[in-house]
Design a protein around this motif. Structure first.
Motif, short mmCIF file in Angstrom:
data_model
loop_
_atom_site.label_atom_id
_atom_site.label_comp_id
_atom_site.label_asym_id
_atom_site.label_seq_id
_atom_site.Cartn_x
_atom_site.Cartn_y
_atom_site.Cartn_z
N ALA A 100 0.81 -1.21 0.00
CA ALA A 100 0.00 0.00 0.00
C ALA A 100 0.85 1.26 0.00
O ALA A 100 0.58 2.21 -0.74
CB ALA A 100 -0.93 -0.01 1.21
N LEU A 101 1.86 1.30 0.85
CA LEU A 101 2.60 2.55 1.07
C LEU A 101 3.79 2.73 0.14
O LEU A 101 4.10 3.85 -0.27
CB LEU A 101 3.06 2.62 2.53
CG LEU A 101 1.93 2.68 3.56
CD1 LEU A 101 2.49 2.64 4.98
CD2 LEU A 101 1.08 3.94 3.36
N VAL A 102 4.47 1.64 -0.20
CA VAL A 102 5.67 1.76 -1.04
C VAL A 102 5.33 1.48 -2.50
O VAL A 102 5.53 2.32 -3.38
CB VAL A 102 6.78 0.80 -0.55
CG1 VAL A 102 7.99 0.86 -1.48
CG2 VAL A 102 7.19 1.14 0.88
N GLU A 103 4.81 0.29 -2.78
CA GLU A 103 4.57 -0.12 -4.16
C GLU A 103 3.51 0.76 -4.83
O GLU A 103 3.69 1.23 -5.94
CB GLU A 103 4.14 -1.59 -4.18
CG GLU A 103 4.01 -2.18 -5.57
CD GLU A 103 5.34 -2.57 -6.19
OE1 GLU A 103 5.44 -2.47 -7.43
OE2 GLU A 103 6.26 -2.97 -5.45
N THR A 104 2.40 0.96 -4.15
CA THR A 104 1.30 1.74 -4.72
C THR A 104 1.41 3.21 -4.37
O THR A 104 1.22 4.08 -5.23
CB THR A 104 -0.05 1.20 -4.22
OG1 THR A 104 -0.18 -0.18 -4.61
CG2 THR A 104 -1.21 1.99 -4.79
N GLY A 105 1.71 3.51 -3.11
CA GLY A 105 1.69 4.90 -2.65
C GLY A 105 2.93 5.70 -2.97
O GLY A 105 2.87 6.92 -3.12
N GLY A 106 4.09 5.04 -3.04
CA GLY A 106 5.33 5.76 -3.31
C GLY A 106 5.79 6.63 -2.16
O GLY A 106 6.34 7.72 -2.36
N ILE A 107 5.60 6.16 -0.93
CA ILE A 107 6.01 6.92 0.25
C ILE A 107 7.50 7.22 0.20
O ILE A 107 8.30 6.40 -0.26
CB ILE A 107 5.63 6.16 1.54
CG1 ILE A 107 5.77 7.07 2.76
CG2 ILE A 107 6.43 4.88 1.69
CD1 ILE A 107 5.22 6.45 4.04
N ARG A 108 7.87 8.42 0.66
CA ARG A 108 9.26 8.86 0.61
C ARG A 108 9.71 9.36 1.97
O ARG A 108 8.89 9.68 2.84
CB ARG A 108 9.42 9.98 -0.43
CG ARG A 108 9.11 9.55 -1.85
CD ARG A 108 9.11 10.74 -2.79
NE ARG A 108 8.03 11.67 -2.47
CZ ARG A 108 7.74 12.76 -3.17
NH1 ARG A 108 8.46 13.04 -4.25
NH2 ARG A 108 6.76 13.55 -2.82
N ALA A 109 11.02 9.45 2.13
CA ALA A 109 11.58 10.03 3.34
C ALA A 109 11.02 11.43 3.54
O ALA A 109 10.91 12.21 2.59
CB ALA A 109 13.11 10.08 3.25
N GLY A 110 10.66 11.74 4.78
CA GLY A 110 10.11 13.04 5.09
C GLY A 110 8.60 13.11 5.05
O GLY A 110 8.01 14.07 5.54
#
Length: 332
Positions: free
Chosen positions: A137-147
């Motif tokens: 959910a957060l990395v693969e789909t959402g693209g969450i980044r540092a900060g």
């Protein structure tokens, strides 16, 4: 014959029965696995109760999509998993087709991953679903980044705790929401930057205060229902509200129009988006395995029950008092 949990009607935990059943032989692309430990998921309680996103198609019905064990036999075409190999089963199939609440179970090989050497059976049953859900959910789909800031409802659940650890590893800022003040210490220890106890001051206002008025880039919500309107107020412009659960059991509105049509992304997510896509699963497995090797990710287990006590285990699952994963063991 093998002990198998089945239910003959939908209902509360009491409908679960431990019965003797023939596991059968693995067919093409399937594995026969001696189950050692089973991870309990909220989706299984909903499926048992007849309120899941997928209805029960036939009785007696089975349960369970997450477990660890040892391969006993492989069907035609199920390569890479020799007999005696410790493995984990991940949610990648319908419980109308397979179920792992048993001493021995058949599962598709596509729903099996190798169990890292540093994980025992309980850890192997507890770790994959939470981290695969959070990663997908957060990395693969959402693209969450540092900060980035991510707000987590039901933060003391196994997925919530995994999302805290994932955010910390990425360099994002996890803000944990909980209904229970007694869980604040455990959430801070797990790595939450802030903990908000819901039911008091307006949650959205508190999130906006903690983010300097900007709001959070992500809200990862397991509750759904009318509360999404308040949560949406705390999403930063262009941010994303991800619905991955329905703990409220109430209808969920789209909050955009009520809030004046902000720049809001809202989507649903299930772990099957990751586990049934071979390339996504390959990346997710590598990410989680890396975190396990470095110690950034660990299985967090609330309680361990015997398979024979599955009714009591489901009552505990529905109590909402747990922190982390509930496990049932078979004695293998």
């Amino acid at each position: 014959m093998t002990r198998t949990v089945r239910f003959h009607e939908v209902g509360g935990p009491e409908v679960l029965r431990l019965e003797d059943a023939e596991p059968g032989e693995p067919g093409p692309g399937e594995l026969l696995i001696d189950i050692e430990a089973i991870g309990l998921n909220r989706a299984e309680a909903l499926f048992r109760a007849g309120t899941y996103i997928e209805p029960v198609k036939a009785f007696p019905a089975r349960l369970g999509a997450e477990a660890s064990g040892v391969v006993r036999a492989a069907g035609p075409g199920a390569t890479g998993f020799p007999a005696g190999r410790p493995v984990s089963v991940i949610p990648a199939f319908s419980m109308n087709d397979y179920g792992v609440y048993a001493d021995t179970a058949i599962v598709p090989a596509a729903a099996v991953v190798h169990r890292p050497e540093n994980l025992d059976a309980v850890g192997g049953a507890a770790v994959w679903m939470p981290y695969l859900t959070a990663y997908g959910a957060l990395v693969e789909t959402g693209g969450i980044r540092a900060g980035d800031t991510v707000v987590l409802t039901a933060a003391s659940s196994s997925v919530g705790l995994a999302a805290i650890a994932l955010a910390d590893r990425i360099g994002a800022r996890p803000i944990a929401l909980t209904r229970t003040p007694a869980k604040t210490g455990a959430l801070l220890k797990a790595g939450a930057a802030e903990v908000i106890v819901t039911g008091g001051r307006d949650v959205a206002d508190r999130i906006l205060d903690l983010t300097g008025g900007r709001g959070a880039q992500f809200v990862f919500d397991a509750v759904a229902g009318p509360g999404v309107i308040d949560l949406a107020r705390a999403v930063a412009p262009g941010g994303t509200l991800v619905e991955y659960g329905m703990l409220s059991g109430e209808p969920t509105p789209y909050p955009g129009f009520e809030l004046g049509m902000p720049a809001l992304n809202m989507r649903t997510y299930t772990v099957h988006e990751t586990t049934t896509d071979p390339e996504r699963l390959r990346r997710a497995e590598a990410f989680v395995a890396s975190g396990l090797r470095t110690g950034a990710f660990t299985p967090i287990v609330d309680r361990v029950f015997d398979l024979g006590d599955i009714v009591e285990a489901h009552r505990h699952l529905e109590s909402g008092t747990q922190t982390g994963k509930i496990i049932a063991t078979t004695g293998h």
